[in-house]
Design an enzyme around this catalytic site. Structure first.
Site, mmCIF file in Angstrom:
data_model
loop_
_atom_site.group_PDB
_atom_site.id
_atom_site.type_symbol
_atom_site.label_atom_id
_atom_site.label_comp_id
_atom_site.label_asym_id
_atom_site.label_seq_id
_atom_site.Cartn_x
_atom_site.Cartn_y
_atom_site.Cartn_z
ATOM 1 N N GLU A 1 8.553 16.782 -25.860
ATOM 2 C CA GLU A 1 7.933 17.075 -24.859
ATOM 3 C C GLU A 1 8.385 18.341 -24.168
ATOM 4 O OE1 GLU A 1 5.271 15.807 -23.511
ATOM 5 O OE2 GLU A 1 5.576 13.650 -23.459
ATOM 6 N N ARG B 1 -3.851 21.015 -15.007
ATOM 7 C CA ARG B 1 -2.898 19.908 -15.375
ATOM 8 C C ARG B 1 -3.115 19.341 -16.790
ATOM 9 N NH1 ARG B 1 0.450 15.402 -11.752
ATOM 10 N NH2 ARG B 1 1.746 14.656 -13.458
ATOM 11 N N HIS C 1 6.766 7.191 -27.646
ATOM 12 C CA HIS C 1 5.665 8.066 -27.103
ATOM 13 C C HIS C 1 5.971 9.637 -27.516
ATOM 14 C CE1 HIS C 1 2.949 9.944 -24.185
ATOM 15 N NE2 HIS C 1 3.980 10.698 -23.689
ATOM 16 N N GLU D 1 -4.864 16.596 -11.770
ATOM 17 C CA GLU D 1 -5.700 16.935 -12.776
ATOM 18 C C GLU D 1 -7.177 17.075 -12.703
ATOM 19 O OE1 GLU D 1 -3.728 15.093 -16.166
ATOM 20 O OE2 GLU D 1 -5.502 15.252 -17.232
ATOM 21 N N HIS E 1 -1.836 9.756 -28.190
ATOM 22 C CA HIS E 1 -1.981 8.304 -27.463
ATOM 23 C C HIS E 1 -2.897 7.434 -28.574
ATOM 24 C CE1 HIS E 1 -1.808 9.758 -22.998
ATOM 25 N NE2 HIS E 1 -0.466 9.674 -23.587
ATOM 26 N N LYS F 1 6.569 22.471 -15.073
ATOM 27 C CA LYS F 1 5.772 21.246 -14.864
ATOM 28 C C LYS F 1 5.721 21.489 -13.290
ATOM 29 C CE LYS F 1 4.689 16.283 -15.260
ATOM 30 N NZ LYS F 1 4.861 15.184 -15.898
ATOM 31 N N HIS G 1 -1.291 14.909 -26.759
ATOM 32 C CA HIS G 1 -1.704 13.758 -26.341
ATOM 33 C C HIS G 1 -2.835 12.887 -26.982
ATOM 34 C CE1 HIS G 1 2.026 15.063 -23.865
ATOM 35 N NE2 HIS G 1 2.088 13.893 -23.262
ATOM 36 N N LYS H 1 2.571 11.074 -11.711
ATOM 37 C CA LYS H 1 1.548 10.259 -12.556
ATOM 38 C C LYS H 1 2.515 8.756 -12.746
ATOM 39 C CE LYS H 1 -1.591 13.244 -15.428
ATOM 40 N NZ LYS H 1 -1.969 13.694 -16.728
ATOM 41 N N ARG I 1 0.720 -1.242 0.058
ATOM 42 C CA ARG I 1 -0.161 -0.073 -0.010
ATOM 43 C C ARG I 1 0.693 1.451 0.096
ATOM 44 N NH1 ARG I 1 -2.991 -3.194 3.852
ATOM 45 N NH2 ARG I 1 -4.813 -4.335 2.860
ATOM 46 N N ASN J 1 -1.074 17.931 -21.436
ATOM 47 C CA ASN J 1 -1.702 16.635 -22.449
ATOM 48 C C ASN J 1 -1.706 17.451 -23.872
ATOM 49 O OD1 ASN J 1 -2.011 14.061 -21.604
ATOM 50 N ND2 ASN J 1 -3.170 15.196 -19.783
HETATM 51 P P1 NAD Z 1 11.713 4.684 -22.421
HETATM 52 O O1 NAD Z 1 11.540 4.480 -21.174
HETATM 53 O O2 NAD Z 1 11.291 3.271 -23.211
HETATM 54 O O3 NAD Z 1 13.118 4.770 -22.911
HETATM 55 C C1 NAD Z 1 13.655 4.967 -24.091
HETATM 56 C C2 NAD Z 1 14.815 3.798 -24.610
HETATM 57 O O4 NAD Z 1 15.917 4.416 -24.093
HETATM 58 C C3 NAD Z 1 14.453 2.684 -23.962
HETATM 59 O O5 NAD Z 1 15.168 1.498 -24.877
HETATM 60 C C4 NAD Z 1 15.613 2.861 -22.670
HETATM 61 O O6 NAD Z 1 16.005 1.491 -22.417
HETATM 62 C C5 NAD Z 1 16.654 3.443 -23.578
HETATM 63 N N1 NAD Z 1 17.342 4.324 -22.430
HETATM 64 C C6 NAD Z 1 17.172 4.968 -21.346
HETATM 65 N N2 NAD Z 1 18.251 5.745 -20.996
HETATM 66 C C7 NAD Z 1 19.104 5.605 -21.726
HETATM 67 C C8 NAD Z 1 20.385 6.003 -21.927
HETATM 68 N N3 NAD Z 1 20.785 6.959 -21.030
HETATM 69 N N4 NAD Z 1 21.082 5.665 -22.646
HETATM 70 C C9 NAD Z 1 20.789 4.797 -23.716
HETATM 71 N N5 NAD Z 1 19.539 4.350 -23.688
HETATM 72 C C10 NAD Z 1 18.513 4.569 -22.707
HETATM 73 O O7 NAD Z 1 10.839 5.736 -23.031
HETATM 74 P P2 NAD Z 1 10.537 7.350 -22.479
HETATM 75 O O8 NAD Z 1 10.561 7.952 -23.525
HETATM 76 O O9 NAD Z 1 11.978 7.652 -21.778
HETATM 77 O O10 NAD Z 1 9.412 7.566 -21.909
HETATM 78 C C11 NAD Z 1 8.209 6.973 -22.518
HETATM 79 C C12 NAD Z 1 6.915 6.776 -21.595
HETATM 80 O O11 NAD Z 1 7.048 7.638 -20.583
HETATM 81 C C13 NAD Z 1 5.741 6.267 -21.845
HETATM 82 O O12 NAD Z 1 5.190 5.107 -21.432
HETATM 83 C C14 NAD Z 1 4.918 7.453 -21.420
HETATM 84 O O13 NAD Z 1 3.431 7.192 -21.494
HETATM 85 C C15 NAD Z 1 5.382 7.722 -20.420
HETATM 86 N N6 NAD Z 1 5.258 9.422 -19.975
HETATM 87 C C16 NAD Z 1 4.763 9.359 -18.709
HETATM 88 C C17 NAD Z 1 4.636 10.690 -18.285
HETATM 89 C C18 NAD Z 1 4.259 10.897 -16.505
HETATM 90 O O14 NAD Z 1 3.982 12.094 -16.413
HETATM 91 N N7 NAD Z 1 4.347 9.756 -16.010
HETATM 92 C C19 NAD Z 1 4.772 11.867 -19.034
HETATM 93 C C20 NAD Z 1 5.385 11.651 -20.260
HETATM 94 C C21 NAD Z 1 5.520 10.261 -20.737
HETATM 95 N N1 GLY Z 2 2.619 14.252 -18.823
HETATM 96 C C1 GLY Z 2 1.344 14.845 -18.350
HETATM 97 C C2 GLY Z 2 1.325 14.907 -16.989
HETATM 98 O O1 GLY Z 2 2.303 14.731 -16.219
HETATM 99 O O2 GLY Z 2 0.387 15.546 -16.282
#
Ligand code: NAD
Ligand code: GLY
Length: 358
Positions: free
Chosen positions: A184, A240, A264, A236, A251, A226, A247, A142, A120, A244
């Site tokens: 982003e 917030r 993404h 949100e 998405h 942010k 997005h 998030k 939890r 998006n």
């Molecule tokens: P990811 O986590 O898949 O990383 C991209 C690639 O880079 C992967 O293959 C990873 O292993 C590799 N990698 C990571 N760091 C590295 C480094 N320093 N050197 C070499 N390779 C490296 O993708 P991402 O773009 O980081 O994240 C996308 C995700 O984030 C999506 O699932 C999206 O929905 C989520 N997201 C969440 C929020 C939130 O607010 N929580 C906001 C935006 C995106």
């Molecule tokens: N990436 C959208 C949010 O964090 O709200």
């Protein structure tokens, strides 16, 4: 090192930004109060940075476990999440075990959700290693996983204890991943203030070249924006949703093509082009701003033409978006750089944008 604070009362936390931070023991120490730590990472990042993180933790004398997950958006699901729980239970992780997310947004989102739900709730630290994670996903709490029927549909709001963003690790990012992170940054510039948008336009060659000074500024400014939005509207309720921008269409692209086909950030980049097109069609945005935004996204080496999924499929997918209310799709429209409007849109206008975007 620069520190930006996310002001959330008793859940406030620092975002440390700088080169070489991954190895700095003192940045982790205040946030690890139990006797054990579980690093959650993947098969790509662990060989690159796992040892540096473990070396930084060693002086703290904690039991350190590493959970190495398969890499990729296609693995951001219940099955992989369960691997984290299995590892934590096997290692007898307790309520004071701190999880450390070492990786991009996929690892950060899954680790955060594991931390929110294991016993939890246990503390966690974000060590984002992609530009996208440093400018966006590691901040704001998030967390979650995908479902085959919708992106990020299962999750929780759960804030980390700290974010430690080491700019130096961005040197090993593949160019496509760097561009996805720049998407982003552009989003932040478009929604937040025209001054930052102008700065990104002027500095896009430096960002594309992975210039450390330019990246540090982009991460700092994106985190400041942010952090302010999250502090004002953590869950949100309204504001917030501006984060998006791009997005709703993005998405749908990700889910429609199958997670991982487009990154993404690529989907968000193209989604912003589509949202700007819709904004112009609805008389909210001027053509010059739409063209500037599209040019900047193209200059960041991001796709500006959408995949041809078919208008009906796009619309079905967008109805699953978390912003949809009673089946009505909500869009973040741009009125000018720094000003957005969250609203529904007539079906004909959405279909016209979809037709013009492929
Ligand atoms: P990811 O986590 O898949 O990383 C991209 C690639 O880079 C992967 O293959 C990873 O292993 C590799 N990698 C990571 N760091 C590295 C480094 N320093 N050197 C070499 N390779 C490296 O993708 P991402 O773009 O980081 O994240 C996308 C995700 O984030 C999506 O699932 C999206 O929905 C989520 N997201 C969440 C929020 C939130 O607010 N929580 C906001 C935006 C995106
Ligand atoms: N990436 C959208 C949010 O964090 O709200």
């Amino acid at each position: 090192m620069i520190t930006v604070n996310v002001e959330l009362g008793d859940r406030a936390y620092p975002i440390h930004i700088g080169a070489g931070l991954i190895g700095r023991t003192e940045l982790y120490a205040p946030h690890i109060t139990g006797s054990s730590v579980a690093i959650v990472t993947n098969t790509t990042v662990d060989p690159l940075y796992g040892d540096a993180l473990r070396a930084a933790l060693a002086p703290l004398g904690k039991k350190v476990t590493t959970v190495v997950l398969p890499d990729g958006e296609a693995h951001k699901n219940l099955e992989t999440l369960n691997q984290i729980f299995t590892a934590l239970l096997t290692e007898r992780a307790d309520r004071k075990t701190t999880l450390i997310a070492l990786g991009g947004g996929v690892i950060g989102d899954m680790t955060g959700f594991a931390a929110a739900s294991y016993m939890r709730g246990v503390p966690f630290i974000q060590v984002p290693t992609t530009l996208l994670a440093q400018v966006d996903s590691s901040v704001g709490g998030k967390t979650g996983i995908n479902h085959p029927l919708g992106k990020n549909m299962i999750g929780a709001f759960y804030q980390p204890q700290a974010v430690i963003a080491d700019i130096a690790v961005l040197r090993t990012l593949p160019p496509r991943e760097l561009a996805a992170g720049i998407a982003e940054v552009i989003k932040t510039g478009a929604i937040a203030e025209s001054e930052f948008f102008d700065w990104i336009e002027a500095n896009i060659p430096a960002l594309n070249d992975c210039d450390a000074t330019a990246l540090a500024h982009a991460v700092k400014r994106s985190c400041e924006v942010k952090a302010a939005v999250v502090a004002a509207d953590e869950r949100e309720g309204g504001l917030r949703a501006i984060l998006n921008f791009g997005h709703t269409f993005g998405h749908a692209i990700e889910a429609g093509l199958g997670y991982g086909e487009w990154l993404h950030g690529e989907a968000v980049g193209c989604g912003m082009v589509m949202a700007a097109d819709l904004s112009v069609r609805l008389g909210r945005l001027d053509e010059n701003s739409r063209a500037r935004l599209t040019r900047l996204i193209a200059a960041a080496k991001l796709p500006v033409k959408a995949p041809a999924l078919g208008a009906d499929r796009y619309i079905d997918l967008m109805k699953v978006d978390k912003k949809a209310e009673a089946g009505e799709i909500k869009f973040i429209l741009l009125e000018r750089f720094g000003k957005t409007k969250i609203t529904g849109a007539p079906d004909e206008a959405v279909r016209a944008t979809l037709a013009a975007s492929v």
